[in-house]
Every structure is written in structure tokens, then in C-alpha cells.
Scaffold this motif. Structure first.
Motif, short mmCIF file in Angstrom:
data_model
loop_
_atom_site.label_atom_id
_atom_site.label_comp_id
_atom_site.label_asym_id
_atom_site.label_seq_id
_atom_site.Cartn_x
_atom_site.Cartn_y
_atom_site.Cartn_z
N ASP A 161 -3.91 -32.65 -23.51
CA ASP A 161 -3.63 -33.70 -22.34
C ASP A 161 -4.44 -34.82 -21.96
O ASP A 161 -3.85 -35.61 -21.35
N ASP A 162 -5.53 -34.64 -22.18
CA ASP A 162 -6.44 -35.84 -22.00
C ASP A 162 -6.11 -37.03 -22.55
O ASP A 162 -6.01 -38.19 -22.07
N ARG B 159 -2.83 -38.60 -21.27
CA ARG B 159 -3.12 -39.21 -20.03
C ARG B 159 -3.68 -40.65 -20.16
O ARG B 159 -3.11 -41.55 -19.56
N SER C 118 -0.63 -42.82 -21.74
CA SER C 118 0.18 -43.13 -20.78
C SER C 118 -0.41 -44.21 -19.83
O SER C 118 0.21 -45.35 -19.31
N SER C 119 -1.76 -44.24 -19.39
CA SER C 119 -2.37 -45.16 -18.28
C SER C 119 -2.11 -46.55 -18.90
O SER C 119 -2.08 -47.58 -18.15
#
Length: 377
Positions: free
Chosen positions: A363-364, A367, A370-371
Motif C-alpha cells: 500500500d505504501d 500511495r 497515486s500522489s
């Protein structure tokens, strides 16, 4: 591994620029490479461009073979010229460490200028041009040719920086123009990297270390410890790597690392060791070796420096030491006490699954990716 239930409607193109071929270098295999399938499921079409091809990888750590190494370096630069011509076609460029290993920051500057979005993945303070122990690169000309400004430029200009330790992350936050840096731990496929069954009772306790030629000086830090230990206890030292190593007076087993036997070779260990020098340079180390041992349910003895105290809680899921005397005492305790090995190893395995598995860390990465699309330059 967590993945979306259906493929996203919008597909994005990613170019991964890295030093080594896929599947051969631990710094790549046990970092971002193992998330390629996850990213594809999340809507990315991935192309990988390694500077080093398989032919150069086969000789890069061997003595001599200069003609092959020069030819491999030239081929690598030709691939980078091709990459420069196609970078603009990609939605995001993911750079691991550097674009080219030698020279000025020209290729890094061109990559940054042409990339729509750039994610930089860095590890170890050597990549920041900080003080690198000379034993890693004794040739001053080669050290100069590696151009410390290359990586610093990418850190400053990247849309997001992924780092291998909290200490490195603080450094990158200080110079990244977007104030965008994230520490992501090394991770392990804990379904594959798992403990073996019971070992034969009549075999000697096996202490093990795994690494490459570049990290061999760290193993040598324990030469005196192993010699003293051999005079006081019966054990076997197993070294898994891609180099020759000798230590007369110690029951030593050298195992050539192969991807096919990596798991089997590590499952033969009873104790893992992770020696490091105590200096500022190691603050960028990710602690990958310790995480590997932990995933196999092995008690790990590690130098208490940098990231290791974040991974290991002393006498709970491993042992932390600083001096040769502490190393010797810790290894003697583990050789003598099977229950202690089992207790520490079981806790280490549980910690690896909870905090350093693909499921825990994936998940890291999501993220971060996505950022860079939300915060377009």
C-alpha cells in the motif's frame, strides 16, 4: 497480494530505469520489482530498462574481463540514449538509484526534463555522495567518475523520492523541492521466504550470512569473532554470495548464490548475522539482510546502528550488539540454547509477516504512485 477486483479503465505507461537486469540483484528484487504484478493490476503498463544486461552481469564481479566490462558499459549508455528519445511517451518514469553510473549528471538532467512525472527510489548514503568507505571503491578515479551530483540532482527535482531508511528520508526531505519523500521498508514475499521443517539433530549449528562482493567488507568485520568462537564452540559458517572467501580455522561453507536455490540455501541456517560498521554512512542501510533472516524464522544478531533497532527489539525478536565481545557472547548464547533460538526466531517471523511482507508494504508504494498523478508538476 491485494489487487483491484477489475482492471482500471485508464492505463498508464511506466518506464523503470534501473542498474541491473530483472531478478538478479537483491536491492531490486526485494524492493520494487516484486510489485510489478500489483502495479499492472492497478493500471500500469511497465517497461524496464536496465543499464546492465545479462552478459555484463555475468562478469561484473569477476576479476579482469575488462573488454567485456567496457563493452557492457558502452551498451548500457546506448540503451540510455534510446531511453532519452522515448521518455516523453511515458506517464511516469521510475528511477532506481541513478540513470547512468559514471560521468556528469547530464543523463539525469535530461531524464528529469523530459519525464512527465519522476519517482526516484534511493538506498544507502553512498548514492548521496556522502562519505563512502574506501574498501567499497578503492580506486579514487572511479569514485570521482561516479559523480555524486547525479543523485543529488534527482533527489532535488523528483516528484517523489522513495527512501530506504528514516535517516535517508530526512535528508531527502531537506533538499527535495516538492518536500515529497517517503520511507518504504524493504519487504519480503513471506509466503516464499518461509521457515523450513525440523533440521537433523546431528548437524552442526549453522551461522549464516548472505550478500554480494560490495558488502563483503562487512562480513570481514566478524573474522576475529568467528575465529574466537571456533575455539570455544562447534559451528559451521555458511557464506552465500558471489565471491570467494576464506577463513582458516573456521568450519566454512561457501555457497554460490543462485535465484533458484536462494530459499533452500537460507533455510539451512540456524542463526543469521548482520554486521555493520558503526558510522554515519550506514544510516542509509535498509536492513534487508535482517528482514530476510526474520522471514525465515531465524534469530538475527545485528550491529545496533541505523535502521536495525527499528527492525529488531533486543532479546525479543533478535539480538543487538556493538562490540566484538558482545558479538561473541550473543553467538555463544544462541549456539548453546535451542529454546532461545526458537523463541527469537518465532517472534522474528511474526514481525516479518506483520510489518515487512508484500501485503504490509504494498500500500505504501500505491500511495506514492497515486500522489505523483494528483500533484502533477
Amino acid at each position: 497480494m491485494k489487487a483491484p477486483s477489475a482492471a482500471p479503465a485508464i492505463r498508464r505507461r511506466m518506464l523503470v530505469i534501473c542498474p541491473f537486469p530483472i531478478g538478479v540483484a537483491a536491492g531490486q528484487r526485494l524492493k520494487y520489482e516484486q510489485y510489478f504484478d500489483r502495479w499492472r493490476a492497478n493500471g500500469y503498463d511497465i517497461d524496464v530498462s536496465s543499464f546492465m544486461d545479462e552478459a555484463m552481469w555475468a562478469v561484473v564481479y569477476e576479476k579482469g574481463r575488462y573488454a567485456q566490462k567496457v563493452a557492457g558499459t558502452l551498451r548500457g549508455h546506448m540503451r540510455r540514449l534510446r531511453d532519452i528519445l522515448r521518455i516523453a511517451r511515458y506517464d511516469v518514469v521510475y528511477v532506481f538509484m541513478w540513470v547512468t553510473p559514471f560521468g556528469t549528471s547530464l543523463f539525469e538532467r535530461l531524464t528529469r526534463r523530459l519525464a512527465k512525472r519522476l519517482v526516484l527510489d534511493v538506498e544507502d548514503n553512498v548514492l548521496l555522495g556522502q562519505s563512502l568507505p574506501k574498501e567499497h571503491n578503492p580506486n579514487p578515479i572511479v569514485r570521482w567518475l561516479k559523480g555524486p551530483g547525479k543523485i543529488r540532482h534527482l533527489i532535488a527535482k523528483a516528484d517523489h523520492v522513495i527512501t530506504s531508511s528514516p535517516f535517508l528520508n530526512d535528508f531527502c526531505l531537506g533538499i527535495n523541492e516538492n518536500r515529497a519523500a517517503t520511507y518504504i521498508s524493504s519487504s519480503i514475499d513471506t509466503d516464499r521466504f518461509a521457515p523450513s521443517g525440523p533440521k537433523p539433530a546431528d548437524r552442526p549449528i549453522t551461522i549464516g550470512w548472505t550478500g554480494t562482493f560490495s558488502s563483503m567488507p562487512f562480513l570481514a568485520l566478524l573474522d576475529d569473532v568467528f575465529l574466537k568462537l571456533a575455539a570455544r564452540r562447534t559451528f559451521r559458517l555458511r557464506v552465500i554470495g558471489n565471491f570467494d572467501y576464506a577463513l582458516p580455522g573456521v568450519d566454512l561453507e561457501i555457497v554460490r548464490w543462485t535465484k533458484e536455490k536462494e530459499v533452500e540455501d537460507l533455510q539451512e541456517l540456524d542463526i543469521g548475522v548482520y554486521p555493520l560498521p558503526i558510522n554515519d554512512w550506514v544510516l542509509g542501510k535498509s536492513g534487508l539482510k535482517a528482514i530476510q533472516y526474520m522471514a525465515f524464522g531465524l534469530p538475527c544478531v545485528a550491529t545496533e546502528v541505523g535502521t536495525t533497532p527499528l527492525l529488531i527489539t533486543h532479546d525479543q525478536n533478535g539480538l543487538l550488539v556493538r562490540t566484538d565481545e558482545e558479538w561473541l557472547a550473543a553467538l555463544e548464547r544462541l549456539i548453546d540454547d535451542a529454546a532461545l533460538r526458537a523463541r527469537l526466531g518465532g517472534a522474528a517471523r511474526a514481525a516479518a509477516v506483520a510489518h515487512y511482507s508484500l501485503q504490509a508494504v504494498g500500500d505504501d508504494y500505491d500511495r506514492v504512485l497515486s500522489s505523483v498523478f494528483k500533484d502533477k508538476r
